[in-house]
Scaffold this motif. Structure first.
Motif, PDB file in Angstrom:
ATOM      1  N   SER A 394       0.826  -1.196   0.000  1.00 50.28           N
ATOM      2  CA  SER A 394       0.000   0.000   0.000  1.00 50.28           C
ATOM      3  C   SER A 394       0.869   1.259   0.000  1.00 50.28           C
ATOM      4  O   SER A 394       2.020   1.251   0.455  1.00 50.28           O
ATOM      5  CB  SER A 394      -0.914   0.017   1.231  1.00 50.28           C
ATOM      6  OG  SER A 394      -1.672   1.209   1.291  1.00 50.28           O
ATOM      7  N   GLU A 395       0.283   2.351  -0.477  1.00 52.28           N
ATOM      8  CA  GLU A 395       0.996   3.615  -0.541  1.00 52.28           C
ATOM      9  C   GLU A 395       1.188   4.234   0.834  1.00 52.28           C
ATOM     10  O   GLU A 395       0.408   4.015   1.759  1.00 52.28           O
ATOM     11  CB  GLU A 395       0.224   4.603  -1.413  1.00 52.28           C
ATOM     12  CG  GLU A 395      -1.114   5.048  -0.822  1.00 52.28           C
ATOM     13  CD  GLU A 395      -1.864   6.010  -1.710  1.00 52.28           C
ATOM     14  OE1 GLU A 395      -1.599   7.229  -1.630  1.00 52.28           O
ATOM     15  OE2 GLU A 395      -2.717   5.537  -2.486  1.00 52.28           O
ATOM     16  N   PHE A 396       2.248   5.032   0.957  1.00 51.87           N
ATOM     17  CA  PHE A 396       2.385   5.952   2.074  1.00 51.87           C
ATOM     18  C   PHE A 396       1.558   7.199   1.769  1.00 51.87           C
ATOM     19  O   PHE A 396       1.317   7.527   0.607  1.00 51.87           O
ATOM     20  CB  PHE A 396       3.844   6.348   2.277  1.00 51.87           C
ATOM     21  CG  PHE A 396       4.667   5.320   3.013  1.00 51.87           C
ATOM     22  CD1 PHE A 396       4.532   5.167   4.374  1.00 51.87           C
ATOM     23  CD2 PHE A 396       5.576   4.526   2.338  1.00 51.87           C
ATOM     24  CE1 PHE A 396       5.297   4.241   5.073  1.00 51.87           C
ATOM     25  CE2 PHE A 396       6.339   3.590   3.018  1.00 51.87           C
ATOM     26  CZ  PHE A 396       6.206   3.443   4.386  1.00 51.87           C
ATOM     27  N   ALA A 397       1.137   7.899   2.823  1.00 51.93           N
ATOM     28  CA  ALA A 397       0.295   9.080   2.611  1.00 51.93           C
ATOM     29  C   ALA A 397       0.473  10.061   3.761  1.00 51.93           C
ATOM     30  O   ALA A 397       0.747   9.676   4.893  1.00 51.93           O
ATOM     31  CB  ALA A 397      -1.173   8.680   2.512  1.00 51.93           C
ATOM     32  N   GLY A 398       0.308  11.346   3.446  1.00 46.95           N
ATOM     33  CA  GLY A 398       0.200  12.391   4.449  1.00 46.95           C
ATOM     34  C   GLY A 398       1.409  12.655   5.317  1.00 46.95           C
ATOM     35  O   GLY A 398       1.240  12.946   6.508  1.00 46.95           O
ATOM     36  N   PRO A 399       2.649  12.602   4.805  1.00 46.03           N
ATOM     37  CA  PRO A 399       3.781  12.925   5.683  1.00 46.03           C
ATOM     38  C   PRO A 399       3.712  14.373   6.148  1.00 46.03           C
ATOM     39  O   PRO A 399       3.461  15.287   5.360  1.00 46.03           O
ATOM     40  CB  PRO A 399       5.002  12.692   4.781  1.00 46.03           C
ATOM     41  CG  PRO A 399       4.491  12.877   3.381  1.00 46.03           C
ATOM     42  CD  PRO A 399       3.082  12.370   3.418  1.00 46.03           C
ATOM     43  N   THR A 400       3.919  14.597   7.436  1.00 52.00           N
ATOM     44  CA  THR A 400       3.862  15.943   7.999  1.00 52.00           C
ATOM     45  C   THR A 400       4.615  15.958   9.325  1.00 52.00           C
ATOM     46  O   THR A 400       4.428  15.076  10.166  1.00 52.00           O
ATOM     47  CB  THR A 400       2.400  16.403   8.186  1.00 52.00           C
ATOM     48  OG1 THR A 400       2.373  17.667   8.836  1.00 52.00           O
ATOM     49  CG2 THR A 400       1.575  15.412   8.983  1.00 52.00           C
ATOM     50  N   PHE A 401       5.479  16.941   9.506  1.00 52.49           N
ATOM     51  CA  PHE A 401       6.265  17.051  10.726  1.00 52.49           C
ATOM     52  C   PHE A 401       5.521  17.815  11.811  1.00 52.49           C
ATOM     53  O   PHE A 401       4.730  18.726  11.516  1.00 52.49           O
ATOM     54  CB  PHE A 401       7.587  17.787  10.450  1.00 52.49           C
ATOM     55  CG  PHE A 401       8.664  16.926   9.856  1.00 52.49           C
ATOM     56  CD1 PHE A 401       9.541  16.222  10.667  1.00 52.49           C
ATOM     57  CD2 PHE A 401       8.814  16.825   8.481  1.00 52.49           C
ATOM     58  CE1 PHE A 401      10.551  15.438  10.135  1.00 52.49           C
ATOM     59  CE2 PHE A 401       9.807  16.043   7.920  1.00 52.49           C
ATOM     60  CZ  PHE A 401      10.685  15.341   8.747  1.00 52.49           C
ATOM     61  N   SER A 402       5.795  17.453  13.062  1.00 49.74           N
ATOM     62  CA  SER A 402       5.313  18.248  14.186  1.00 49.74           C
ATOM     63  C   SER A 402       5.998  19.606  14.147  1.00 49.74           C
ATOM     64  O   SER A 402       7.040  19.786  13.506  1.00 49.74           O
ATOM     65  CB  SER A 402       5.613  17.533  15.507  1.00 49.74           C
ATOM     66  OG  SER A 402       7.019  17.300  15.646  1.00 49.74           O
ATOM     67  N   ALA A 403       5.414  20.569  14.840  1.00 45.99           N
ATOM     68  CA  ALA A 403       5.936  21.935  14.803  1.00 45.99           C
ATOM     69  C   ALA A 403       7.381  22.013  15.282  1.00 45.99           C
ATOM     70  O   ALA A 403       8.159  22.840  14.782  1.00 45.99           O
ATOM     71  CB  ALA A 403       5.048  22.850  15.639  1.00 45.99           C
ATOM     72  N   ASP A 404       7.753  21.162  16.228  1.00 45.70           N
ATOM     73  CA  ASP A 404       9.133  21.189  16.739  1.00 45.70           C
ATOM     74  C   ASP A 404      10.071  20.324  15.920  1.00 45.70           C
ATOM     75  O   ASP A 404      11.275  20.253  16.216  1.00 45.70           O
ATOM     76  CB  ASP A 404       9.177  20.784  18.211  1.00 45.70           C
ATOM     77  CG  ASP A 404       8.657  19.369  18.469  1.00 45.70           C
ATOM     78  OD1 ASP A 404       8.439  18.610  17.502  1.00 45.70           O
ATOM     79  OD2 ASP A 404       8.456  19.025  19.652  1.00 45.70           O
ATOM     80  N   GLY A 405       9.567  19.656  14.892  1.00 45.96           N
ATOM     81  CA  GLY A 405      10.406  18.848  14.016  1.00 45.96           C
ATOM     82  C   GLY A 405      10.843  17.518  14.589  1.00 45.96           C
ATOM     83  O   GLY A 405      11.620  16.786  13.960  1.00 45.96           O
ATOM     84  N   LYS A 406      10.336  17.142  15.744  1.00 45.56           N
ATOM     85  CA  LYS A 406      10.797  15.907  16.396  1.00 45.56           C
ATOM     86  C   LYS A 406      10.068  14.667  15.889  1.00 45.56           C
ATOM     87  O   LYS A 406      10.577  13.545  16.016  1.00 45.56           O
ATOM     88  CB  LYS A 406      10.632  16.018  17.910  1.00 45.56           C
ATOM     89  CG  LYS A 406      11.532  17.061  18.554  1.00 45.56           C
ATOM     90  CD  LYS A 406      11.319  17.112  20.059  1.00 45.56           C
ATOM     91  CE  LYS A 406      12.231  18.141  20.711  1.00 45.56           C
ATOM     92  NZ  LYS A 406      12.018  18.207  22.192  1.00 45.56           N
ATOM     93  N   ILE A 407       8.859  14.842  15.356  1.00 48.34           N
ATOM     94  CA  ILE A 407       8.041  13.701  14.952  1.00 48.34           C
ATOM     95  C   ILE A 407       7.594  13.887  13.511  1.00 48.34           C
ATOM     96  O   ILE A 407       7.116  14.963  13.130  1.00 48.34           O
ATOM     97  CB  ILE A 407       6.801  13.543  15.851  1.00 48.34           C
ATOM     98  CG1 ILE A 407       7.199  13.414  17.311  1.00 48.34           C
ATOM     99  CG2 ILE A 407       5.973  12.335  15.426  1.00 48.34           C
ATOM    100  CD1 ILE A 407       6.015  13.408  18.276  1.00 48.34           C
ATOM    101  N   LEU A 408       7.762  12.841  12.709  1.00 52.69           N
ATOM    102  CA  LEU A 408       7.192  12.805  11.368  1.00 52.69           C
ATOM    103  C   LEU A 408       5.990  11.875  11.403  1.00 52.69           C
ATOM    104  O   LEU A 408       6.126  10.675  11.668  1.00 52.69           O
ATOM    105  CB  LEU A 408       8.217  12.299  10.353  1.00 52.69           C
ATOM    106  CG  LEU A 408       7.690  12.092   8.922  1.00 52.69           C
ATOM    107  CD1 LEU A 408       7.226  13.408   8.318  1.00 52.69           C
ATOM    108  CD2 LEU A 408       8.753  11.435   8.040  1.00 52.69           C
ATOM    109  N   TYR A 409       4.812  12.432  11.176  1.00 49.74           N
ATOM    110  CA  TYR A 409       3.599  11.623  11.097  1.00 49.74           C
ATOM    111  C   TYR A 409       3.394  11.200   9.647  1.00 49.74           C
ATOM    112  O   TYR A 409       3.597  11.985   8.721  1.00 49.74           O
ATOM    113  CB  TYR A 409       2.389  12.410  11.597  1.00 49.74           C
ATOM    114  CG  TYR A 409       2.457  12.739  13.069  1.00 49.74           C
ATOM    115  CD1 TYR A 409       2.091  11.798  14.024  1.00 49.74           C
ATOM    116  CD2 TYR A 409       2.912  13.981  13.497  1.00 49.74           C
ATOM    117  CE1 TYR A 409       2.171  12.087  15.375  1.00 49.74           C
ATOM    118  CE2 TYR A 409       2.992  14.279  14.844  1.00 49.74           C
ATOM    119  CZ  TYR A 409       2.621  13.328  15.782  1.00 49.74           C
ATOM    120  OH  TYR A 409       2.712  13.615  17.128  1.00 49.74           O
ATOM    121  N   VAL A 410       2.957   9.957   9.450  1.00 46.60           N
ATOM    122  CA  VAL A 410       2.724   9.450   8.096  1.00 46.60           C
ATOM    123  C   VAL A 410       1.714   8.318   8.159  1.00 46.60           C
ATOM    124  O   VAL A 410       1.584   7.641   9.194  1.00 46.60           O
ATOM    125  CB  VAL A 410       4.047   8.980   7.441  1.00 46.60           C
ATOM    126  CG1 VAL A 410       4.586   7.721   8.130  1.00 46.60           C
ATOM    127  CG2 VAL A 410       3.873   8.751   5.950  1.00 46.60           C
TER     128      VAL A 410
END
Length: 433
Positions: A394-410
């Motif tokens: 399956s595809e990856f989708a929606g990569p986005t970093f937290s405001a402090d740059g510590k977490i990449l949500y995907v």
């Protein structure tokens, strides 16, 4: 074609004993939400098909606004809660996921329901999420209303999400993603469509418009709101030569000047928007996908091109940058056609969603054939594997970093995981592998 070279990035990917996500040494992940497993505040399971996602800092951590690209047959739709539902016959929408500073899930709840195929979108400068319907479906059958619109979702104000309002002035077509200029409030939009291929759009707000919470809804509800501002499609040129298709560009650094052509009927009452403009008027591209505003302009992605779909040249992904100051677009990255997508090597294909990394370069969510990756592109233009889907293809989708740059949500779209990635972030190595 000068295809993108490989770099070391954060190092080789380490197989995951749990069989979900391979990451470089020192990185780890946690599951934030899982379709059919985690539970919404209203008691129903987390909906299927996670896609584009926005992250918004909060006093306790962050709120993620998570799209669900649901067309109708998926097992877990977005619950059609009273007051939050645009069309009871549609099963897509968005959920908000509250997390703490470490990315641990606190709760999840519906923020928009009754929309169709919510694919990607974009963050506004005033801290809301624009969610895009990737469809041209009209009312009929189960659908009670026309679809193919953009909706605004407030990550914190539940009242602001009541009685959803389609932003019809942004057009009705197979929307993919948007990027918003924080200075002019112009909105740039990608279209994922074929037969003919899709267009890149610019919406210019009417005189006196000032972007802010509630401003788009107010404009949409005002007299003449359906056609407020100007919706235009991009037309690119090399000198005086018109560029009919973005696949003509095969070398990074290729730069085209752009002009903008008015859309005759943005609501596509009789004819799809992209069919209202002739090939010699506009510049098309197969599968225009992700968009992100950064560095004073809009990054946008063309996922792939084949001669069989009308493209001039074949490729497996382009990343473009639109500069409003010079009215130009520049090709930043291009992937050659992947010779064997089932082999896990430095041969990426089908970039989709995009985010700009606080550590330099961009992160692309791969939605191609075979093995699926999160692909980083260094500031110097080399590609590296940041993550590998070991669960399925399956595809990856929606990569986005937290405001402090510590977490990449995907997300992994199917069966539907939202993941939080942490690790020794820093500028990725541009060294050759």
């Amino acid at each position: 074609m000068a295809a993108t070279r490989a770099s070391f990035g954060y190092g080789p990917l380490v197989p995951d004993p749990a069989g979900i996500l391979a990451l470089p040494k020192g990185f780890s992940y946690k599951i934030v939400a899982q379709a059919g497993v985690t539970v919404l505040e209203s008691g129903q399971p987390t909906p299927d098909d996670t896609d584009g996602t926005g992250t918004f800092a909060s006093p306790t951590g962050a709120t993620l606004v998570n799209n669900h690209e649901i067309g109708g047959s998926e097992a877990f739709g977005v619950p059609p809660l009273p007051g939050l539902t645009y069309d009871p016959g549609a099963r897509g929408g968005t959920t908000n996921i509250d997390v703490d500073a470490e990315g641990n899930r606190i709760r999840e709840y519906v923020s928009l329901a009754g929309t169709h195929n919510n694919c990607a979108g974009g963050i506004t400068p005033w801290g809301t999420w624009l969610t895009c319907e990737e469809t041209e479906a009209r009312a009929g059958g189960k659908l009670q209303k026309n679809h193919g619109y953009v909706f605004e979702v407030d990550p914190f104000d539940r009242q602001a999400n009541q009685s959803p309002v389609p932003l019809k002035f942004l057009g009705r077509y197979a929307h993919e993603a948007v990027a918003v200029d924080p200075q002019t409030f112009a909105i740039y939009e990608t279209e994922d469509a074929s037969g003919p291929n899709g267009l890149y759009f610019r919406w210019t707000p009417p005189a006196g418009f000032s972007g802010g919470r509630g401003s788009l809804r107010t404009l949409a509800n005002s007299p003449g709101g359906d056609t407020a501002g100007t919706l235009q499609a991009m037309s690119a040129y090399l000198g005086s030569k018109h560029i009919p298709d973005l696949s003509m560009a095969t070398e990074p650094g290729t730069r085209y000047k752009v002009q903008w052509v008015d859309v005759p009927d943005r609501d596509a009452a009789a004819t799809s928007v992209r069919k209202q403009l002739a090939d010699d008027q506009v510049t098309r591209s197969r599968k225009l996908e992700g968009a992100w505003w950064a560095d004073g302009g809009a990054y946008f992605v063309a996922s792939y091109a084949r001669e069989s779909d009308g493209s001039v040249n074949e490729h497996d992904g382009q990343v473009w940058f639109y500069d409003p100051a010079t009215e130009s677009i520049t090709l930043k990255t291009i992937f050659g056609v992947n010779p064997d997508p089932d082999v896990d090597a430095d041969n990426y294909d089908g970039p989709d969603n995009i985010t700009v990394s606080p550590y330099g370069g961009v992160i692309l969510a791969e939605d191609g054939d075979g093995v699926s990756h999160l692909v980083g592109i260094t500031a110097q233009g080399k590609a590296y594997g940041l993550a590998r889907n070991e669960l399925n293809d399956s595809e990856f989708a929606g990569p986005t970093f937290s405001a402090d740059g510590k977490i990449l949500y995907v997300g992994i779209q199917s069966p539907g995981h939202v993941l939080a990635i942490t690790g020794p972030w820093g500028r990725p190595s541009n060294a050759d592998i």
